[in-house]
Design a protein around this motif. Structure first.
Motif, PDB file in Angstrom:
ATOM      1  N   ASN A 112       0.443   1.638   8.735  1.00 51.14           N
ATOM      2  CA  ASN A 112      -0.132   2.836   9.330  1.00 51.14           C
ATOM      3  C   ASN A 112      -0.174   3.962   8.313  1.00 51.14           C
ATOM      4  O   ASN A 112      -1.174   4.671   8.217  1.00 51.14           O
ATOM      5  CB  ASN A 112       0.674   3.233  10.568  1.00 51.14           C
ATOM      6  N   GLU A 113       0.865   4.102   7.526  1.00 46.95           N
ATOM      7  CA  GLU A 113       0.881   5.115   6.470  1.00 46.95           C
ATOM      8  C   GLU A 113      -0.224   4.848   5.452  1.00 46.95           C
ATOM      9  O   GLU A 113      -0.909   5.762   5.016  1.00 46.95           O
ATOM     10  CB  GLU A 113       2.233   5.132   5.750  1.00 46.95           C
ATOM     11  N   GLU A 114      -0.387   3.595   5.083  1.00 42.96           N
ATOM     12  CA  GLU A 114      -1.416   3.222   4.103  1.00 42.96           C
ATOM     13  C   GLU A 114      -2.810   3.538   4.632  1.00 42.96           C
ATOM     14  O   GLU A 114      -3.672   4.021   3.895  1.00 42.96           O
ATOM     15  CB  GLU A 114      -1.286   1.735   3.767  1.00 42.96           C
ATOM     16  N   ASP A 115      -3.019   3.286   5.915  1.00 38.04           N
ATOM     17  CA  ASP A 115      -4.325   3.544   6.534  1.00 38.04           C
ATOM     18  C   ASP A 115      -4.625   5.036   6.690  1.00 38.04           C
ATOM     19  O   ASP A 115      -5.783   5.426   6.792  1.00 38.04           O
ATOM     20  CB  ASP A 115      -4.412   2.882   7.913  1.00 38.04           C
ATOM     21  N   MET A 116      -3.582   5.854   6.703  1.00 34.99           N
ATOM     22  CA  MET A 116      -3.754   7.284   6.964  1.00 34.99           C
ATOM     23  C   MET A 116      -4.123   8.089   5.724  1.00 34.99           C
ATOM     24  O   MET A 116      -4.472   9.255   5.833  1.00 34.99           O
ATOM     25  CB  MET A 116      -2.466   7.867   7.551  1.00 34.99           C
ATOM     26  N   SER A 117      -4.056   7.494   4.543  1.00 32.77           N
ATOM     27  CA  SER A 117      -4.292   8.266   3.325  1.00 32.77           C
ATOM     28  C   SER A 117      -5.130   7.457   2.343  1.00 32.77           C
ATOM     29  O   SER A 117      -4.919   6.263   2.174  1.00 32.77           O
ATOM     30  CB  SER A 117      -2.956   8.634   2.677  1.00 32.77           C
ATOM     31  N   ASP A 118      -6.055   8.132   1.694  1.00 34.74           N
ATOM     32  CA  ASP A 118      -6.842   7.497   0.641  1.00 34.74           C
ATOM     33  C   ASP A 118      -6.157   7.608  -0.720  1.00 34.74           C
ATOM     34  O   ASP A 118      -6.648   7.065  -1.703  1.00 34.74           O
ATOM     35  CB  ASP A 118      -8.233   8.137   0.553  1.00 34.74           C
ATOM     36  N   ASP A 119      -5.035   8.298  -0.771  1.00 37.97           N
ATOM     37  CA  ASP A 119      -4.299   8.496  -2.009  1.00 37.97           C
ATOM     38  C   ASP A 119      -3.336   7.328  -2.219  1.00 37.97           C
ATOM     39  O   ASP A 119      -2.357   7.194  -1.479  1.00 37.97           O
ATOM     40  CB  ASP A 119      -3.534   9.818  -1.940  1.00 37.97           C
ATOM     41  N   PRO A 120      -3.584   6.468  -3.217  1.00 39.14           N
ATOM     42  CA  PRO A 120      -2.699   5.326  -3.459  1.00 39.14           C
ATOM     43  C   PRO A 120      -1.259   5.734  -3.759  1.00 39.14           C
ATOM     44  O   PRO A 120      -0.330   4.979  -3.487  1.00 39.14           O
ATOM     45  CB  PRO A 120      -3.319   4.623  -4.663  1.00 39.14           C
ATOM     46  N   ALA A 121      -1.072   6.929  -4.295  1.00 41.56           N
ATOM     47  CA  ALA A 121       0.285   7.389  -4.601  1.00 41.56           C
ATOM     48  C   ALA A 121       1.081   7.664  -3.319  1.00 41.56           C
ATOM     49  O   ALA A 121       2.311   7.582  -3.321  1.00 41.56           O
ATOM     50  CB  ALA A 121       0.235   8.634  -5.477  1.00 41.56           C
ATOM     51  N   HIS A 122       0.365   7.967  -2.223  1.00 41.69           N
ATOM     52  CA  HIS A 122       1.060   8.285  -0.974  1.00 41.69           C
ATOM     53  C   HIS A 122       1.908   7.117  -0.494  1.00 41.69           C
ATOM     54  O   HIS A 122       3.078   7.290  -0.165  1.00 41.69           O
ATOM     55  CB  HIS A 122       0.064   8.704   0.115  1.00 41.69           C
ATOM     56  N   ILE A 123       1.334   5.927  -0.434  1.00 45.23           N
ATOM     57  CA  ILE A 123       2.093   4.788   0.085  1.00 45.23           C
ATOM     58  C   ILE A 123       3.276   4.480  -0.822  1.00 45.23           C
ATOM     59  O   ILE A 123       4.339   4.075  -0.350  1.00 45.23           O
ATOM     60  CB  ILE A 123       1.197   3.539   0.328  1.00 45.23           C
ATOM     61  N   GLU A 124       3.130   4.690  -2.117  1.00 43.55           N
ATOM     62  CA  GLU A 124       4.260   4.468  -3.026  1.00 43.55           C
ATOM     63  C   GLU A 124       5.393   5.446  -2.737  1.00 43.55           C
ATOM     64  O   GLU A 124       6.568   5.072  -2.765  1.00 43.55           O
ATOM     65  CB  GLU A 124       3.805   4.559  -4.480  1.00 43.55           C
ATOM     66  N   LYS A 125       5.053   6.707  -2.441  1.00 41.60           N
ATOM     67  CA  LYS A 125       6.072   7.696  -2.079  1.00 41.60           C
ATOM     68  C   LYS A 125       6.768   7.293  -0.782  1.00 41.60           C
ATOM     69  O   LYS A 125       7.986   7.405  -0.659  1.00 41.60           O
ATOM     70  CB  LYS A 125       5.440   9.075  -1.922  1.00 41.60           C
ATOM     71  N   VAL A 126       5.985   6.846   0.181  1.00 42.97           N
ATOM     72  CA  VAL A 126       6.558   6.457   1.472  1.00 42.97           C
ATOM     73  C   VAL A 126       7.449   5.225   1.299  1.00 42.97           C
ATOM     74  O   VAL A 126       8.552   5.174   1.851  1.00 42.97           O
ATOM     75  CB  VAL A 126       5.453   6.210   2.519  1.00 42.97           C
TER      76      VAL A 126
END
Length: 166
Positions: A112-126
């Motif tokens: 769900n986090e991955e689907d919510m952001s187009d920023d690849p760095a976001h999922i790595e932070k999460v």
């Protein structure tokens, strides 16, 4: 609802440690992945999806071997299935009731986090934050995320929907 890494709430501890009870018998995540492989083998699906389903089954078996606790999982634990009550407590709704190690319940949350952001760095932070909060190695969280993404795509194909690109 979009989770912001900067908001370091104690929600993951609640979701991933407090809702599980020991359970030895019943349908498991391994069963789900085995069924996805059978489906891929018996239907015309994208060749890559069939290969990834087998790879996901191997990942699931690896995680089952590494994390030996068997608990009743929610099975669909992500943002929309977590409701905050007026008293500040959280309620998890719409459980699927599948058995496996606790780490498996993190996968839908991460998807769900991955689907919510187009920023690849976001999922790595999460992934990093969830690893710190819940104690699972980042590599295992990435494996669970991949496994869940493949399973979700097989279910999409079963339902006649298009495969997602993530």
């Amino acid at each position: 609802m979009f989770f912001r890494v900067e908001q370091r709430v104690e929600l993951p501890y609640f979701c991933f440690r407090k809702i599980h009870v020991l359970q030895q018998e019943g349908e498991t995540y391994l069963d789900w992945l085995k069924k996805s492989c059978v489906f891929c083998d018996s239907h015309e699906v994208f060749h890559d999806l069939s290969l990834m389903a087998k790879q996901s089954l191997d990942i699931c078996a690896e995680l089952f071997e590494k994390y030996t606790e068997r608990v009743m999982l929610h099975g669909d634990l992500y943002h929309d299935n977590l409701l905050r009550r007026a008293n500040g407590c959280y309620t998890a709704i719409d459980p699927k009731g599948v058995i496996g190690p606790e780490i498996m319940d993190l996968a839908w949350f991460l998807r769900n986090e991955e689907d919510m952001s187009d920023d690849p760095a976001h999922i790595e932070k999460v992934i990093s934050w969830v690893s710190q909060a819940c104690g699972y190695p980042e590599v295992d969280l990435r494996k669970a995320l991949f496994m869940e993404a493949v399973l979700a795509n097989v279910w999409c194909v079963e339902d006649g929907m298009p495969v997602k690109d993530r």
